[in-house]
Scaffold this active site. Structure first.
Site, short mmCIF file in Angstrom:
data_model
loop_
_atom_site.label_atom_id
_atom_site.label_comp_id
_atom_site.label_asym_id
_atom_site.label_seq_id
_atom_site.Cartn_x
_atom_site.Cartn_y
_atom_site.Cartn_z
N LYS A 75 0.80 -1.24 0.00
CA LYS A 75 0.00 0.00 0.00
C LYS A 75 0.83 1.29 0.00
CE LYS A 75 -2.85 -2.72 -0.42
NZ LYS A 75 -3.17 -2.88 -1.84
N GLY A 77 2.29 2.29 -2.75
CA GLY A 77 2.31 2.80 -4.13
C GLY A 77 2.96 1.83 -5.09
N THR A 78 2.94 0.55 -4.74
CA THR A 78 3.55 -0.50 -5.56
C THR A 78 3.05 -0.46 -7.00
OG1 THR A 78 3.23 -1.82 -3.54
CG2 THR A 78 4.10 -2.97 -5.48
N HIS A 138 7.82 -7.41 -1.72
CA HIS A 138 7.38 -6.73 -0.50
C HIS A 138 8.30 -7.13 0.67
CE1 HIS A 138 3.83 -4.76 -1.89
NE2 HIS A 138 3.02 -5.79 -1.91
N ARG A 160 5.82 5.45 1.82
CA ARG A 160 4.67 6.37 1.89
C ARG A 160 4.40 6.63 3.36
NH1 ARG A 160 -1.38 4.86 -0.51
NH2 ARG A 160 -2.13 6.99 -0.65
N ARG A 297 -7.90 3.15 -5.31
CA ARG A 297 -8.97 3.66 -4.44
C ARG A 297 -9.07 5.17 -4.60
NH1 ARG A 297 -9.81 5.47 0.72
NH2 ARG A 297 -7.56 5.70 0.95
P1 PAP Z 1 0.02 -3.23 -3.22
O1 PAP Z 1 1.22 -2.96 -2.39
O2 PAP Z 1 -0.96 -4.17 -2.60
O3 PAP Z 1 0.33 -3.55 -4.63
P2 PAP Z 1 -0.25 -0.44 -3.67
O4 PAP Z 1 -0.31 -0.26 -5.13
O5 PAP Z 1 1.02 -0.15 -3.00
O6 PAP Z 1 -0.80 -1.87 -3.29
O7 PAP Z 1 -1.29 0.48 -2.96
C1 PAP Z 1 -2.47 0.92 -3.50
C2 PAP Z 1 -2.51 2.40 -3.22
O8 PAP Z 1 -1.85 3.08 -4.30
C3 PAP Z 1 -3.92 2.90 -3.20
O9 PAP Z 1 -3.89 4.04 -2.33
P3 PAP Z 1 -5.19 4.57 -1.57
O10 PAP Z 1 -5.84 3.42 -0.91
O11 PAP Z 1 -4.68 5.59 -0.59
O12 PAP Z 1 -6.03 5.20 -2.60
C4 PAP Z 1 -4.11 3.30 -4.65
O13 PAP Z 1 -5.19 4.17 -4.85
C5 PAP Z 1 -2.78 3.94 -4.95
N1 PAP Z 1 -2.49 3.96 -6.39
C6 PAP Z 1 -2.66 2.97 -7.30
N2 PAP Z 1 -2.28 3.38 -8.50
C7 PAP Z 1 -1.85 4.65 -8.38
C8 PAP Z 1 -1.34 5.62 -9.31
N3 PAP Z 1 -1.21 5.35 -10.59
N4 PAP Z 1 -0.98 6.82 -8.82
C9 PAP Z 1 -1.12 7.12 -7.52
N5 PAP Z 1 -1.60 6.25 -6.59
C10 PAP Z 1 -1.96 5.03 -7.02
#
Ligand code: PAP
Length: 335
Positions: A75, A77-78, A138, A160, A297
């Site tokens: 979470k 920003g992967t 991770h 983050r 999200r």
């Molecule tokens: P993961 O580690 O399970 O792969 P990861 O992608 O790190 O998840 O986290 C998802 C977060 O990145 C979400 O944040 P939020 O819940 O605060 O909204 C998601 O919205 C955000 N996210 C996904 N894609 C992007 C993007 N292209 N730019 C900015 N934020 C993003």
């Protein structure tokens, strides 16, 4: 059990791995928090699939000097980092309408070393990936395979602020819960997170491991944060490309290639693609199935202030300050 003459079949590998790990798993501290069983291994919390994959990587993965590894705590920003790095490395390879990011979730394009390659396998065929090889993880720094630390393999770590990581995790966890279970309350999840119990938590130790490694070898470990990436995307995109080893040319800059990449990888663009609205990502050979939409999200800095009380923010900030400030690490967030 395989003999030394015949390579093990996938089934034999799976049995050998699970046999070897069964004993280890039963000796680890566990908890059923966050609606899943988590195991504590080398100081960090894992679900079973990621843990077995991490152990298999530690035992068998051999890094190459030109490998590139994207590392994050869940979470942080992967998904975004995977999209950006993939777009940088593959720019110019595809006419825009056929760009793989338009029809694939970034997790499919940059698989997890411990989930997608090493789940139930000790010897995945990594040579077929091409060169440079490009993975994500991770895993905390301390639990990376030794060959990654000993080689010149480069690591990009994206962190983050813990408030937004926690809120993102809480939402994700509730979306992922088995139908039979009720949602975990914000308060319960918060107490667990503060106690260090969360996927790959303690959050602060995860961040610190990569932060220290980046201070020791900045040419090997690049340390980025989500908030700065949001604030100065152009500057950081250039730095990313330089670190990856394929800097943008002046001509590319003039032609707007950087802006195209940022647009392609933006939350607005990715989250509105059909593949990310309706598709699913399988990890660990169907062990985990994620709705792609759950990776998108809000994608904002500071959304946590819509959920956390002042007391919660103070508590989280106090822990962050106690654990990280003395190492010169703070988060550019003020709410
Ligand atoms: P993961 O580690 O399970 O792969 P990861 O992608 O790190 O998840 O986290 C998802 C977060 O990145 C979400 O944040 P939020 O819940 O605060 O909204 C998601 O919205 C955000 N996210 C996904 N894609 C992007 C993007 N292209 N730019 C900015 N934020 C993003």
């Amino acid at each position: 059990m395989a003999t030394s003459q015949t390579p093990p079949t996938p089934q034999e590998e799976k049995e050998e791995l699970s046999h070897g790990c069964k004993e280890l798993l039963s000796s680890l501290p566990t908890t059923n928090s966050w609606q899943h069983r988590l195991y504590q291994y080398q100081g960090f919390w894992y679900s079973e699939g990621f843990l077995l994959g991490t152990i298999a990587c530690q035992r068998h993965f051999q890094a190459h000097d030109n490998d590139l590894l994207l590392a994050t705590i869940p979470k942080a920003g992967t998904t975004w980092l995977k999209a950006l790095a993939f777009a940088i490395m593959n720019r110019g390879c595809y006419p825009y309408p056929q760009h793989p990011l338009l029809s694939n979730n970034p997790h499919k394009l940059v698989p997890f070393l411990e989930m997608d390659y090493y789940t139930n396998k000790q010897t995945p065929d990594l040579e077929c990936i091409g060169s440079p090889r490009f993975f994500s993880t991770h895993a905390p720094y301390t639990s990376l395979p030794q060959s990654i630390k000993d080689s010149n393999c480069r690591i990009i770590y994206l962190c983050r602020n813990p408030r937004d990581v926690f809120i993102s995790l809480w939402h994700f966890s509730n979306k992922m819960r088995p139908e039979t279970q009720s949602p975990i309350s914000l308060e319960d999840a918060f107490d667990l997170f503060c106690a260090g119990i969360s996927w790959r938590g303690p959050f602060w130790d995860h961040v610190l491991g990569y932060w220290k490694a980046s201070l020791k070898s900045s040419e090997k470990v690049m340390f980025l944060n989500y908030e700065n990436l949001k604030r100065e995307p152009l500057v950081l995109l250039k730095r990313l490309a330089e670190f990856i080893g394929c800097p943008f040319t002046t001509e590319e800059d003039r032609e707007g290639v950087l802006h195209d990449i940022l647009r392609l990888c933006s939350f607005e663009n990715l989250s509105n693609l059909d593949v990310n609205k309706t598709g699913k990502t399988h990890m660990g050979k169907d062990q985990y199935k994620f709705e792609n939409t759950h990776f998108f999200r809000r994608g904002e800095v500071g959304d946590s202030s819509n959920y956390l009380t002042t007391q919660m923010i103070e508590r989280l900030d106090r822990i962050t300050e106690e654990k990280l400030k003395c190492y010169g690490l703070t988060f550019p967030i003020s709410i």
